[in-house]
Design a protein around this motif. Structure first.
Motif, PDB file in Angstrom:
ATOM      1  N   LYS A 123      72.146  -9.343 -40.885  1.00  0.00           N
ATOM      2  CA  LYS A 123      72.273  -7.986 -41.056  1.00  0.00           C
ATOM      3  C   LYS A 123      73.395  -7.280 -40.064  1.00  0.00           C
ATOM      4  CE  LYS A 123      69.612  -3.777 -40.539  1.00  0.00           C
ATOM      5  NZ  LYS A 123      68.083  -2.921 -40.259  1.00  0.00           N
ATOM      6  N   LEU A 124      74.288  -6.906 -40.806  1.00  0.00           N
ATOM      7  CA  LEU A 124      75.349  -6.327 -40.000  1.00  0.00           C
ATOM      8  C   LEU A 124      75.160  -4.898 -39.523  1.00  0.00           C
ATOM      9  CD1 LEU A 124      78.564  -6.804 -39.042  1.00  0.00           C
ATOM     10  CD2 LEU A 124      79.220  -5.848 -41.390  1.00  0.00           C
ATOM     11  N   LYS A 125      75.234  -4.907 -38.114  1.00  0.00           N
ATOM     12  CA  LYS A 125      74.850  -3.621 -37.322  1.00  0.00           C
ATOM     13  C   LYS A 125      75.788  -2.710 -37.354  1.00  0.00           C
ATOM     14  CE  LYS A 125      71.101  -3.116 -35.799  1.00  0.00           C
ATOM     15  NZ  LYS A 125      69.819  -2.417 -36.284  1.00  0.00           N
ATOM     16  N   SER A 126      77.158  -3.099 -36.776  1.00  0.00           N
ATOM     17  CA  SER A 126      78.190  -2.273 -36.789  1.00  0.00           C
ATOM     18  C   SER A 126      79.421  -2.746 -36.777  1.00  0.00           C
ATOM     19  CB  SER A 126      78.014  -1.547 -35.223  1.00  0.00           C
ATOM     20  OG  SER A 126      78.212  -2.388 -34.549  1.00  0.00           O
ATOM     21  N   VAL A 127      80.505  -1.912 -37.066  1.00  0.00           N
ATOM     22  CA  VAL A 127      82.017  -2.415 -37.259  1.00  0.00           C
ATOM     23  C   VAL A 127      82.686  -1.268 -36.223  1.00  0.00           C
ATOM     24  CG1 VAL A 127      83.960  -3.013 -38.592  1.00  0.00           C
ATOM     25  CG2 VAL A 127      81.725  -3.823 -39.426  1.00  0.00           C
ATOM     26  N   SER A 128      83.335  -1.655 -35.492  1.00  0.00           N
ATOM     27  CA  SER A 128      84.070  -0.493 -34.507  1.00  0.00           C
ATOM     28  C   SER A 128      85.138  -1.225 -33.832  1.00  0.00           C
ATOM     29  CB  SER A 128      83.163   0.087 -33.619  1.00  0.00           C
ATOM     30  OG  SER A 128      82.582  -1.054 -32.684  1.00  0.00           O
ATOM     31  N   ASN A 130      87.212  -1.228 -30.506  1.00  0.00           N
ATOM     32  CA  ASN A 130      87.129  -1.629 -28.945  1.00  0.00           C
ATOM     33  C   ASN A 130      88.267  -1.110 -28.181  1.00  0.00           C
ATOM     34  OD1 ASN A 130      88.458  -3.754 -29.216  1.00  0.00           O
ATOM     35  ND2 ASN A 130      86.804  -5.087 -28.081  1.00  0.00           N
ATOM     36  N   GLY A 131      89.280  -0.834 -28.827  1.00  0.00           N
ATOM     37  CA  GLY A 131      90.361  -0.606 -27.764  1.00  0.00           C
ATOM     38  C   GLY A 131      91.707  -1.551 -28.230  1.00  0.00           C
ATOM     39  N   SER A 132      91.222  -2.842 -28.579  1.00  0.00           N
ATOM     40  CA  SER A 132      92.192  -3.814 -28.721  1.00  0.00           C
ATOM     41  C   SER A 132      91.902  -4.242 -29.991  1.00  0.00           C
ATOM     42  CB  SER A 132      91.942  -4.741 -27.646  1.00  0.00           C
ATOM     43  OG  SER A 132      90.723  -5.285 -27.551  1.00  0.00           O
ATOM     44  N   GLU A 133      90.724  -4.532 -30.614  1.00  0.00           N
ATOM     45  CA  GLU A 133      90.481  -5.207 -31.960  1.00  0.00           C
ATOM     46  C   GLU A 133      89.249  -4.462 -32.453  1.00  0.00           C
ATOM     47  OE1 GLU A 133      89.836  -9.184 -31.630  1.00  0.00           O
ATOM     48  OE2 GLU A 133      88.544  -9.062 -30.118  1.00  0.00           O
ATOM     49  N   VAL A 134      89.141  -5.105 -33.817  1.00  0.00           N
ATOM     50  CA  VAL A 134      87.907  -4.543 -34.483  1.00  0.00           C
ATOM     51  C   VAL A 134      86.779  -5.616 -34.191  1.00  0.00           C
ATOM     52  CG1 VAL A 134      86.904  -4.278 -36.829  1.00  0.00           C
ATOM     53  CG2 VAL A 134      89.327  -3.722 -36.239  1.00  0.00           C
ATOM     54  N   VAL A 135      85.620  -4.990 -33.647  1.00  0.00           N
ATOM     55  CA  VAL A 135      84.588  -6.009 -33.154  1.00  0.00           C
ATOM     56  C   VAL A 135      83.154  -5.660 -34.209  1.00  0.00           C
ATOM     57  CG1 VAL A 135      82.819  -6.551 -31.604  1.00  0.00           C
ATOM     58  CG2 VAL A 135      85.251  -5.948 -31.148  1.00  0.00           C
ATOM     59  N   LEU A 136      82.601  -6.808 -34.671  1.00  0.00           N
ATOM     60  CA  LEU A 136      81.325  -6.686 -35.524  1.00  0.00           C
ATOM     61  C   LEU A 136      80.183  -7.114 -34.456  1.00  0.00           C
ATOM     62  CD1 LEU A 136      83.979  -7.526 -37.376  1.00  0.00           C
ATOM     63  CD2 LEU A 136      82.061  -8.340 -39.060  1.00  0.00           C
ATOM     64  N   HIS A 137      78.969  -6.549 -34.789  1.00  0.00           N
ATOM     65  CA  HIS A 137      77.678  -6.904 -34.244  1.00  0.00           C
ATOM     66  C   HIS A 137      76.692  -7.189 -35.492  1.00  0.00           C
ATOM     67  CE1 HIS A 137      78.861  -5.736 -30.254  1.00  0.00           C
ATOM     68  NE2 HIS A 137      79.616  -4.775 -30.554  1.00  0.00           N
ATOM     69  N   TRP A 138      75.912  -8.213 -35.240  1.00  0.00           N
ATOM     70  CA  TRP A 138      74.935  -8.511 -36.232  1.00  0.00           C
ATOM     71  C   TRP A 138      73.805  -9.106 -35.623  1.00  0.00           C
ATOM     72  CZ3 TRP A 138      79.327 -11.396 -35.794  1.00  0.00           C
ATOM     73  CH2 TRP A 138      79.373 -12.789 -35.543  1.00  0.00           C
ATOM     74  N   CYS A 139      72.680  -9.163 -36.744  1.00  0.00           N
ATOM     75  CA  CYS A 139      71.271  -9.856 -36.340  1.00  0.00           C
ATOM     76  C   CYS A 139      71.198 -11.055 -37.142  1.00  0.00           C
ATOM     77  CB  CYS A 139      70.189  -8.733 -36.528  1.00  0.00           C
ATOM     78  SG  CYS A 139      70.428  -7.080 -35.494  1.00  0.00           S
ATOM     79  N   SER A 166      78.038 -11.305 -32.316  1.00  0.00           N
ATOM     80  CA  SER A 166      79.142 -10.624 -32.190  1.00  0.00           C
ATOM     81  C   SER A 166      80.395 -11.115 -32.451  1.00  0.00           C
ATOM     82  CB  SER A 166      79.135  -9.561 -31.170  1.00  0.00           C
ATOM     83  OG  SER A 166      79.252 -10.154 -29.879  1.00  0.00           O
ATOM     84  N   GLY A 167      81.602 -10.432 -32.658  1.00  0.00           N
ATOM     85  CA  GLY A 167      82.767 -11.145 -32.674  1.00  0.00           C
ATOM     86  C   GLY A 167      84.028 -10.341 -33.304  1.00  0.00           C
ATOM     87  N   GLY A 168      85.144 -10.692 -32.703  1.00  0.00           N
ATOM     88  CA  GLY A 168      86.422  -9.697 -32.994  1.00  0.00           C
ATOM     89  C   GLY A 168      87.173 -10.304 -34.245  1.00  0.00           C
ATOM     90  N   VAL A 169      87.578  -9.560 -34.976  1.00  0.00           N
ATOM     91  CA  VAL A 169      88.632  -9.816 -36.254  1.00  0.00           C
ATOM     92  C   VAL A 169      90.067  -9.434 -35.940  1.00  0.00           C
ATOM     93  CG1 VAL A 169      86.623 -10.361 -37.520  1.00  0.00           C
ATOM     94  CG2 VAL A 169      87.835  -8.011 -37.481  1.00  0.00           C
ATOM     95  N   GLY A 170      90.502  -8.927 -34.738  1.00  0.00           N
ATOM     96  CA  GLY A 170      91.959  -8.614 -34.555  1.00  0.00           C
ATOM     97  C   GLY A 170      92.021  -7.105 -34.971  1.00  0.00           C
ATOM     98  N   TYR A 196      84.987  -0.365 -42.840  1.00  0.00           N
ATOM     99  CA  TYR A 196      85.663  -0.144 -41.624  1.00  0.00           C
ATOM    100  C   TYR A 196      86.591   1.188 -41.599  1.00  0.00           C
ATOM    101  CZ  TYR A 196      89.017  -0.386 -38.101  1.00  0.00           C
ATOM    102  OH  TYR A 196      89.783   0.070 -36.790  1.00  0.00           O
ATOM    103  N   HIS A 197      86.618   2.218 -41.149  1.00  0.00           N
ATOM    104  CA  HIS A 197      87.367   3.113 -41.273  1.00  0.00           C
ATOM    105  C   HIS A 197      88.543   3.108 -40.094  1.00  0.00           C
ATOM    106  CE1 HIS A 197      84.893   5.042 -44.420  1.00  0.00           C
ATOM    107  NE2 HIS A 197      83.834   4.640 -43.804  1.00  0.00           N
ATOM    108  N   PRO A 198      89.800   3.087 -40.168  1.00  0.00           N
ATOM    109  CA  PRO A 198      90.810   2.748 -39.448  1.00  0.00           C
ATOM    110  C   PRO A 198      90.805   4.040 -38.358  1.00  0.00           C
ATOM    111  CG  PRO A 198      91.552   2.959 -41.358  1.00  0.00           C
ATOM    112  CD  PRO A 198      90.486   2.675 -41.720  1.00  0.00           C
ATOM    113  N   GLY A 199      90.455   5.359 -38.951  1.00  0.00           N
ATOM    114  CA  GLY A 199      90.626   6.547 -38.097  1.00  0.00           C
ATOM    115  C   GLY A 199      90.038   6.520 -36.871  1.00  0.00           C
ATOM    116  N   ASP A 200      88.691   5.554 -36.875  1.00  0.00           N
ATOM    117  CA  ASP A 200      88.238   5.522 -35.686  1.00  0.00           C
ATOM    118  C   ASP A 200      88.810   5.084 -34.468  1.00  0.00           C
ATOM    119  OD1 ASP A 200      86.077   6.360 -37.023  1.00  0.00           O
ATOM    120  OD2 ASP A 200      85.131   4.519 -37.689  1.00  0.00           O
ATOM    121  N   SER A 201      89.841   4.206 -34.858  1.00  0.00           N
ATOM    122  CA  SER A 201      90.767   3.493 -33.739  1.00  0.00           C
ATOM    123  C   SER A 201      91.621   4.369 -33.115  1.00  0.00           C
ATOM    124  CB  SER A 201      91.412   2.262 -34.425  1.00  0.00           C
ATOM    125  OG  SER A 201      92.444   2.682 -35.651  1.00  0.00           O
TER     126      SER A 201
END
Length: 249
Positions: A123-128, A130-139, A166-170, A196-201
Protein backbone atom coordinates in the motif's frame (compact mmCIF):
# COMPACT_ATOMS: atom_id res chain seq x y z
CA UNK A 1 -63.47 -98.37 71.43
CA UNK A 2 -59.85 -97.14 71.70
CA UNK A 3 -59.94 -95.85 68.13
CA UNK A 4 -63.10 -94.00 68.85
CA UNK A 5 -61.54 -92.42 71.96
CA UNK A 6 -58.51 -91.06 70.04
CA UNK A 7 -60.54 -89.83 67.03
CA UNK A 8 -61.88 -86.62 68.64
CA UNK A 9 -58.42 -85.79 69.99
CA UNK A 10 -56.91 -86.17 66.54
CA UNK A 11 -59.57 -83.93 65.01
CA UNK A 12 -58.93 -81.29 67.66
CA UNK A 13 -55.18 -81.35 66.95
CA UNK A 14 -55.74 -80.99 63.16
CA UNK A 15 -58.13 -78.13 63.67
CA UNK A 16 -55.69 -76.35 65.95
CA UNK A 17 -52.88 -76.74 63.39
CA UNK A 18 -55.06 -75.37 60.59
CA UNK A 19 -56.20 -72.46 62.71
CA UNK A 20 -52.56 -71.71 63.71
CA UNK A 21 -51.47 -71.75 60.04
CA UNK A 22 -54.00 -69.14 58.85
CA UNK A 23 -53.72 -66.83 61.87
CA UNK A 24 -50.95 -64.12 61.86
CA UNK A 25 -47.99 -64.80 64.03
CA UNK A 26 -47.27 -62.35 66.82
CA UNK A 27 -44.72 -59.73 65.71
CA UNK A 28 -42.78 -57.10 67.55
CA UNK A 29 -43.19 -53.42 66.60
CA UNK A 30 -40.14 -51.88 64.88
CA UNK A 31 -39.16 -48.23 65.31
CA UNK A 32 -38.75 -46.31 62.03
CA UNK A 33 -35.17 -45.72 61.06
CA UNK A 34 -32.06 -47.81 60.79
CA UNK A 35 -31.23 -50.30 63.51
CA UNK A 36 -27.87 -49.38 64.98
CA UNK A 37 -27.30 -52.89 66.34
CA UNK A 38 -27.34 -54.86 63.07
CA UNK A 39 -27.09 -54.32 59.33
CA UNK A 40 -30.23 -54.85 57.29
CA UNK A 41 -30.62 -58.14 55.53
CA UNK A 42 -31.27 -58.27 51.79
CA UNK A 43 -34.93 -59.03 52.47
CA UNK A 44 -35.29 -55.78 54.46
CA UNK A 45 -34.01 -53.44 51.70
CA UNK A 46 -36.85 -51.36 50.33
CA UNK A 47 -37.52 -51.45 46.59
CA UNK A 48 -38.00 -47.66 46.64
CA UNK A 49 -34.31 -47.23 47.58
CA UNK A 50 -32.97 -49.66 44.96
CA UNK A 51 -34.81 -48.26 41.90
CA UNK A 52 -33.64 -44.77 40.71
CA UNK A 53 -36.44 -42.26 40.47
CA UNK A 54 -36.88 -39.26 38.19
CA UNK A 55 -35.42 -37.04 40.87
CA UNK A 56 -32.23 -39.12 40.86
CA UNK A 57 -31.70 -38.61 37.07
CA UNK A 58 -32.37 -34.91 37.39
CA UNK A 59 -29.71 -34.79 40.09
CA UNK A 60 -27.17 -36.34 37.72
CA UNK A 61 -28.17 -33.93 34.97
CA UNK A 62 -27.72 -31.00 37.30
CA UNK A 63 -24.29 -32.30 38.27
CA UNK A 64 -23.21 -32.58 34.65
CA UNK A 65 -24.51 -29.11 33.91
CA UNK A 66 -22.56 -27.71 36.82
CA UNK A 67 -19.32 -29.30 35.71
CA UNK A 68 -19.82 -27.85 32.24
CA UNK A 69 -20.57 -24.33 33.41
CA UNK A 70 -17.99 -24.32 36.20
CA UNK A 71 -15.06 -25.76 34.42
CA UNK A 72 -11.75 -24.68 35.92
CA UNK A 73 -9.81 -22.67 33.31
CA UNK A 74 -6.79 -24.56 32.10
CA UNK A 75 -3.47 -22.82 32.47
CA UNK A 76 -1.78 -22.20 29.15
CA UNK A 77 1.94 -21.99 28.71
CA UNK A 78 3.28 -18.50 27.90
CA UNK A 79 4.12 -19.60 24.35
CA UNK A 80 0.85 -21.36 23.51
CA UNK A 81 -2.80 -20.46 23.46
CA UNK A 82 -2.42 -16.69 23.83
CA UNK A 83 -4.85 -14.44 21.97
CA UNK A 84 -2.63 -11.34 21.89
CA UNK A 85 -1.76 -9.86 18.53
CA UNK A 86 1.89 -9.49 17.63
CA UNK A 87 3.31 -6.00 17.92
CA UNK A 88 4.06 -5.75 14.22
CA UNK A 89 3.48 -2.64 12.11
CA UNK A 90 3.72 -3.30 8.35
CA UNK A 91 4.50 0.37 7.69
CA UNK A 92 7.67 0.61 9.81
CA UNK A 93 11.19 -0.30 8.72
CA UNK A 94 13.74 -2.62 10.36
CA UNK A 95 11.22 -4.71 12.30
CA UNK A 96 11.44 -8.30 13.44
CA UNK A 97 9.30 -10.40 11.06
CA UNK A 98 5.91 -11.28 12.45
CA UNK A 99 6.57 -15.02 12.02
CA UNK A 100 9.61 -14.76 14.31
CA UNK A 101 7.57 -12.84 16.89
CA UNK A 102 4.89 -15.53 16.82
CA UNK A 103 7.46 -18.31 17.20
CA UNK A 104 9.18 -16.64 20.16
CA UNK A 105 6.20 -15.27 22.11
CA UNK A 106 3.18 -17.21 20.85
CA UNK A 107 1.38 -14.08 19.65
CA UNK A 108 -0.97 -14.08 16.67
CA UNK A 109 -0.02 -12.84 13.22
CA UNK A 110 -2.43 -11.88 10.45
CA UNK A 111 -2.78 -14.35 7.61
CA UNK A 112 0.22 -14.44 5.28
CA UNK A 113 0.35 -15.86 1.77
CA UNK A 114 2.91 -18.62 1.22
CA UNK A 115 6.28 -18.32 -0.48
CA UNK A 116 5.02 -20.26 -3.51
CA UNK A 117 2.27 -17.69 -4.19
CA UNK A 118 2.36 -14.25 -5.73
CA UNK A 119 2.54 -11.56 -3.03
CA UNK A 120 -0.31 -9.23 -2.40
CA UNK A 121 0.11 -5.59 -3.40
CA UNK A 122 1.77 -3.22 -0.92
CA UNK A 123 0.00 0.00 0.00
CA UNK A 124 1.65 3.19 -1.23
CA UNK A 125 0.99 5.84 1.43
CA UNK A 126 2.61 9.00 0.05
CA UNK A 127 4.80 10.48 -2.71
CA UNK A 128 6.39 13.79 -1.78
CA UNK A 129 9.34 16.08 -2.37
CA UNK A 130 11.76 16.30 0.57
CA UNK A 131 13.84 19.17 -0.79
CA UNK A 132 16.34 17.07 -2.73
CA UNK A 133 14.39 14.20 -4.31
CA UNK A 134 11.01 12.50 -4.55
CA UNK A 135 10.44 10.07 -1.66
CA UNK A 136 7.89 7.25 -1.40
CA UNK A 137 6.44 5.67 1.75
CA UNK A 138 4.57 2.35 1.64
CA UNK A 139 3.26 -0.45 3.87
CA UNK A 140 4.23 -4.10 3.39
CA UNK A 141 1.61 -6.67 2.35
CA UNK A 142 0.83 -9.73 4.48
CA UNK A 143 2.79 -11.93 2.11
CA UNK A 144 6.18 -13.54 1.65
CA UNK A 145 8.29 -10.74 0.07
CA UNK A 146 11.92 -10.61 -1.03
CA UNK A 147 12.00 -6.97 -2.18
CA UNK A 148 10.20 -4.00 -3.71
CA UNK A 149 10.33 -2.21 -7.04
CA UNK A 150 9.42 1.41 -7.68
CA UNK A 151 8.09 2.27 -11.12
CA UNK A 152 7.72 5.71 -12.64
CA UNK A 153 5.40 5.95 -15.66
CA UNK A 154 5.43 2.14 -15.95
CA UNK A 155 9.25 1.79 -15.97
CA UNK A 156 11.37 0.34 -13.16
CA UNK A 157 13.18 3.17 -11.40
CA UNK A 158 14.54 1.74 -8.13
CA UNK A 159 14.77 -1.58 -6.24
CA UNK A 160 14.71 -1.89 -2.45
CA UNK A 161 15.13 -4.70 0.07
CA UNK A 162 12.32 -6.51 1.88
CA UNK A 163 12.83 -4.52 5.11
CA UNK A 164 12.46 -1.12 3.44
CA UNK A 165 9.26 0.90 3.69
CA UNK A 166 10.48 4.09 1.99
CA UNK A 167 12.86 5.15 -0.76
CA UNK A 168 13.86 8.01 -3.01
CA UNK A 169 13.65 8.06 -6.81
CA UNK A 170 15.56 11.26 -7.56
CA UNK A 171 14.34 14.48 -9.14
CA UNK A 172 11.07 14.65 -11.07
CA UNK A 173 9.92 17.87 -12.75
CA UNK A 174 6.69 16.71 -14.39
CA UNK A 175 3.39 15.09 -13.46
CA UNK A 176 3.88 11.31 -13.28
CA UNK A 177 2.36 8.11 -11.91
CA UNK A 178 4.59 6.48 -9.29
CA UNK A 179 4.00 2.85 -8.24
CA UNK A 180 5.48 0.32 -5.83
CA UNK A 181 5.40 -3.46 -6.42
CA UNK A 182 6.16 -6.34 -4.05
CA UNK A 183 8.44 -9.08 -5.37
CA UNK A 184 9.19 -12.69 -4.39
CA UNK A 185 10.50 -15.85 -6.07
CA UNK A 186 7.20 -16.45 -7.87
CA UNK A 187 6.82 -13.00 -9.41
CA UNK A 188 5.52 -9.48 -8.89
CA UNK A 189 2.38 -8.33 -7.14
CA UNK A 190 -0.11 -5.85 -8.48
CA UNK A 191 1.06 -2.23 -8.35
CA UNK A 192 -0.03 0.34 -5.80
CA UNK A 193 0.17 3.80 -7.39
CA UNK A 194 -0.18 7.51 -6.66
CA UNK A 195 0.18 10.60 -8.84
CA UNK A 196 3.13 12.88 -8.20
CA UNK A 197 2.50 16.60 -8.70
CA UNK A 198 5.72 18.53 -9.31
CA UNK A 199 4.14 21.74 -8.06
CA UNK A 200 4.68 20.47 -4.56
CA UNK A 201 8.47 20.67 -5.03
CA UNK A 202 8.38 24.44 -5.63
CA UNK A 203 7.11 25.19 -2.14
CA UNK A 204 10.42 24.47 -0.34
CA UNK A 205 12.25 26.46 -3.03
CA UNK A 206 9.96 29.45 -2.60
CA UNK A 207 10.29 29.24 1.15
CA UNK A 208 14.06 29.20 0.81
CA UNK A 209 14.08 32.19 -1.51
CA UNK A 210 11.81 34.19 0.76
CA UNK A 211 13.89 33.29 3.79
CA UNK A 212 17.10 34.29 2.00
CA UNK A 213 15.63 37.61 0.92
CA UNK A 214 14.49 38.43 4.43
CA UNK A 215 17.91 37.56 5.79
CA UNK A 216 19.61 39.79 3.23
CA UNK A 217 17.31 42.73 4.08
CA UNK A 218 18.03 42.23 7.76
CA UNK A 219 21.80 42.28 7.19
CA UNK A 220 21.45 45.35 4.98
CA UNK A 221 19.46 47.16 7.65
CA UNK A 222 22.07 46.33 10.29
CA UNK A 223 24.84 47.57 8.00
CA UNK A 224 23.02 50.88 7.42
CA UNK A 225 22.45 51.37 11.14
CA UNK A 226 26.10 50.64 11.90
CA UNK A 227 27.26 53.10 9.19
CA UNK A 228 25.01 55.84 10.51
CA UNK A 229 26.22 55.25 14.03
CA UNK A 230 29.88 55.50 13.02
CA UNK A 231 29.19 58.62 10.95
CA UNK A 232 27.45 60.27 13.86
CA UNK A 233 30.38 59.53 16.16
CA UNK A 234 32.83 61.03 13.65
CA UNK A 235 30.72 64.21 13.38
CA UNK A 236 30.56 64.52 17.15
CA UNK A 237 34.34 64.02 17.38
CA UNK A 238 35.05 66.72 14.76
CA UNK A 239 32.74 69.22 16.42
CA UNK A 240 34.40 68.55 19.77
CA UNK A 241 37.86 69.15 18.28
CA UNK A 242 36.69 72.37 16.61
CA UNK A 243 35.31 73.71 19.88
CA UNK A 244 38.54 72.89 21.68
CA UNK A 245 40.61 74.76 19.09
CA UNK A 246 38.47 77.87 19.36
CA UNK A 247 38.78 77.82 23.12
CA UNK A 248 42.59 77.73 22.98
CA UNK A 249 42.73 80.47 20.33
Amino acid sequence: MAARRHLPLSLVIVCLVLIRGYSPLPTTSRVAGPNPTRSPTPHEVSTEDSVPTLNDYSHYEDTDEYTETHTVPSTESPHRGTSDKCKYNPCLESQTPCAELAASSGCLCPGFTLHNQLPEAPKLKSVSWNGSEVVLHWCAPYSYVTGYKVRVVGKDRQTFGKDRRSGGVGHMDSLAEVCVVAVNDVGNSEASCLMYHPGDSSLPLKAGLIGGALGFLLLLLLAVLLWRHQRQRKQEASISMHDTAETRG
